[in-house]
Design an enzyme around this catalytic site. Structure first.
Site, PDB file in Angstrom:
ATOM      1  N   HIS A  17       0.845  -1.209   0.000  1.00  0.00           N
ATOM      2  CA  HIS A  17       0.000   0.000   0.000  1.00  0.00           C
ATOM      3  C   HIS A  17       0.878   1.257   0.000  1.00  0.00           C
ATOM      4  O   HIS A  17       0.585   2.218  -0.712  1.00  0.00           O
ATOM      5  CB  HIS A  17      -0.888   0.059   1.255  1.00  0.00           C
ATOM      6  CG  HIS A  17      -1.934  -1.026   1.346  1.00  0.00           C
ATOM      7  ND1 HIS A  17      -2.061  -1.842   2.440  1.00  0.00           N
ATOM      8  CD2 HIS A  17      -2.907  -1.408   0.479  1.00  0.00           C
ATOM      9  CE1 HIS A  17      -3.079  -2.675   2.253  1.00  0.00           C
ATOM     10  NE2 HIS A  17      -3.601  -2.440   1.072  1.00  0.00           N
ATOM     11  N   LYS A  41     -17.142  -6.295   9.655  1.00  0.00           N
ATOM     12  CA  LYS A  41     -17.306  -7.622  10.288  1.00  0.00           C
ATOM     13  C   LYS A  41     -16.097  -8.522  10.068  1.00  0.00           C
ATOM     14  O   LYS A  41     -15.661  -9.212  10.972  1.00  0.00           O
ATOM     15  CB  LYS A  41     -18.543  -8.333   9.708  1.00  0.00           C
ATOM     16  CG  LYS A  41     -19.837  -7.918  10.359  1.00  0.00           C
ATOM     17  CD  LYS A  41     -21.016  -8.488   9.581  1.00  0.00           C
ATOM     18  CE  LYS A  41     -21.119  -7.736   8.290  1.00  0.00           C
ATOM     19  NZ  LYS A  41     -21.920  -8.229   7.245  1.00  0.00           N
ATOM     20  N   ARG A  90      -1.673  -5.999  -8.660  1.00  0.00           N
ATOM     21  CA  ARG A  90      -0.521  -6.836  -8.354  1.00  0.00           C
ATOM     22  C   ARG A  90      -0.305  -7.911  -9.396  1.00  0.00           C
ATOM     23  O   ARG A  90       0.802  -8.190  -9.815  1.00  0.00           O
ATOM     24  CB  ARG A  90      -0.721  -7.520  -6.988  1.00  0.00           C
ATOM     25  CG  ARG A  90      -0.534  -6.579  -5.852  1.00  0.00           C
ATOM     26  CD  ARG A  90      -1.147  -7.136  -4.616  1.00  0.00           C
ATOM     27  NE  ARG A  90      -2.599  -7.137  -4.718  1.00  0.00           N
ATOM     28  CZ  ARG A  90      -3.413  -7.314  -3.707  1.00  0.00           C
ATOM     29  NH1 ARG A  90      -2.923  -7.560  -2.523  1.00  0.00           N
ATOM     30  NH2 ARG A  90      -4.708  -7.267  -3.870  1.00  0.00           N
ATOM     31  N   SER A 128      -2.741  -7.854   2.552  1.00  0.00           N
ATOM     32  CA  SER A 128      -3.060  -7.809   3.987  1.00  0.00           C
ATOM     33  C   SER A 128      -3.466  -9.202   4.465  1.00  0.00           C
ATOM     34  O   SER A 128      -3.119  -9.616   5.564  1.00  0.00           O
ATOM     35  CB  SER A 128      -4.202  -6.824   4.243  1.00  0.00           C
ATOM     36  OG  SER A 128      -3.809  -5.527   3.863  1.00  0.00           O
TER      37      SER A 128
HETATM   38  P1  ADP Z   1      -9.656  -3.974  -0.750  1.00  0.00           P
HETATM   39  O1  ADP Z   1     -10.307  -4.633   0.422  1.00  0.00           O
HETATM   40  O2  ADP Z   1     -10.424  -2.863  -1.362  1.00  0.00           O
HETATM   41  O3  ADP Z   1      -9.034  -4.910  -1.749  1.00  0.00           O
HETATM   42  P2  ADP Z   1      -7.028  -3.524   0.287  1.00  0.00           P
HETATM   43  O4  ADP Z   1      -6.746  -2.783   1.529  1.00  0.00           O
HETATM   44  O5  ADP Z   1      -6.753  -4.985   0.279  1.00  0.00           O
HETATM   45  O6  ADP Z   1      -8.483  -3.186  -0.077  1.00  0.00           O
HETATM   46  O7  ADP Z   1      -6.252  -2.858  -0.922  1.00  0.00           O
HETATM   47  C1  ADP Z   1      -6.525  -1.569  -1.335  1.00  0.00           C
HETATM   48  C2  ADP Z   1      -5.926  -1.367  -2.698  1.00  0.00           C
HETATM   49  O8  ADP Z   1      -4.525  -1.552  -2.618  1.00  0.00           O
HETATM   50  C3  ADP Z   1      -6.406  -2.345  -3.756  1.00  0.00           C
HETATM   51  O9  ADP Z   1      -6.449  -1.673  -4.994  1.00  0.00           O
HETATM   52  C4  ADP Z   1      -5.336  -3.396  -3.783  1.00  0.00           C
HETATM   53  O10 ADP Z   1      -5.259  -4.012  -5.053  1.00  0.00           O
HETATM   54  C5  ADP Z   1      -4.115  -2.541  -3.530  1.00  0.00           C
HETATM   55  N1  ADP Z   1      -3.030  -3.315  -2.943  1.00  0.00           N
HETATM   56  C6  ADP Z   1      -3.042  -4.080  -1.841  1.00  0.00           C
HETATM   57  N2  ADP Z   1      -1.838  -4.658  -1.630  1.00  0.00           N
HETATM   58  C7  ADP Z   1      -1.050  -4.239  -2.643  1.00  0.00           C
HETATM   59  C8  ADP Z   1       0.303  -4.503  -3.026  1.00  0.00           C
HETATM   60  N3  ADP Z   1       1.077  -5.340  -2.348  1.00  0.00           N
HETATM   61  N4  ADP Z   1       0.765  -3.890  -4.116  1.00  0.00           N
HETATM   62  C9  ADP Z   1      -0.031  -3.071  -4.840  1.00  0.00           C
HETATM   63  N5  ADP Z   1      -1.295  -2.794  -4.563  1.00  0.00           N
HETATM   64  C10 ADP Z   1      -1.807  -3.376  -3.480  1.00  0.00           C
END
Ligand code: ADP
Length: 159
Positions: A17, A41, A90, A128
């Site tokens: 992120h 949740k 990704r 995550s």
């Molecule tokens: P969501 O629940 O909306 O997927 P996330 O918190 O998992 O939210 O991710 C938010 C955004 O960040 C999404 O667009 C996701 O693809 C991107 N993202 C998450 N991890 C990475 C990463 N390692 N590299 C690039 N983008 C990422």
């Protein structure tokens, strides 16, 4: 002023992120990192904890703002006068869902464009979800998340 929204669950924020935030903030005058609280949740961290960890990590960067939102992303984007939504891509596995979301959001609101940013290769396998899984099993996640997140994860799993 060009403004973009970077929405997500951020449960918790990872180095992937942060990589996307760093790229986005070079392209826009302001980036609003927006934590969604619809899927509360399923989250490991409460909304407040997720906001606090983001605050500690990117809160001091001058063109990055942290916010929360509920409901439709495109409505929040319009309220904030943001013309762009940033999403991270990704792998091909992200593509189908993201493509569908981007086109649906465009249908709902033509004034907001979705922009995809690719992280540094070494972050392409980072999510995550996988971080939480490794932390739950006692693995070392310190190379993948900011120090405050590593600490918070240790506290969650070893109270
Ligand atoms: P969501 O629940 O909306 O997927 P996330 O918190 O998992 O939210 O991710 C938010 C955004 O960040 C999404 O667009 C996701 O693809 C991107 N993202 C998450 N991890 C990475 C990463 N390692 N590299 C690039 N983008 C990422």
């Amino acid at each position: 002023m060009s403004r973009a929204i970077y929405p997500g669950s951020f449960d918790p924020v990872t180095n992937g992120h942060l990589d996307v935030i760093e790229r986005a903030r070079k392209l826009f005058d302001e980036v609003i990192v927006a934590v969604a609280h619809n899927d509360e949740k399923e989250a490991l961290f409460t909304l407040q904890e997720r906001l606090d960890l983001l605050q500690e990590t990117v809160g001091k960067i001058d063109n990055v703002r942290i916010a929360q939102f509920e409901g439709l992303l495109v409505e929040f984007a319009m309220e904030q006068k943001a013309r762009a939504v940033i999403r991270g891509l990704r792998a091909v596995s992200d593509f189908e869902f993201e493509f569908q979301m981007a086109l649906m959001n465009r249908k709902l609101e033509t004034g907001v464009e979705t922009i995809f940013l690719m992280p540094k290769e070494e972050y392409t396998y980072l999510s995550s979800r996988i971080i939480k899984e490794i932390a739950r099993l006692g693995g070392d996640i310190s190379g993948f998340v900011p120090a405050c997140v590593a600490k918070a994860l240790r506290r969650k799993f070893n109270p």
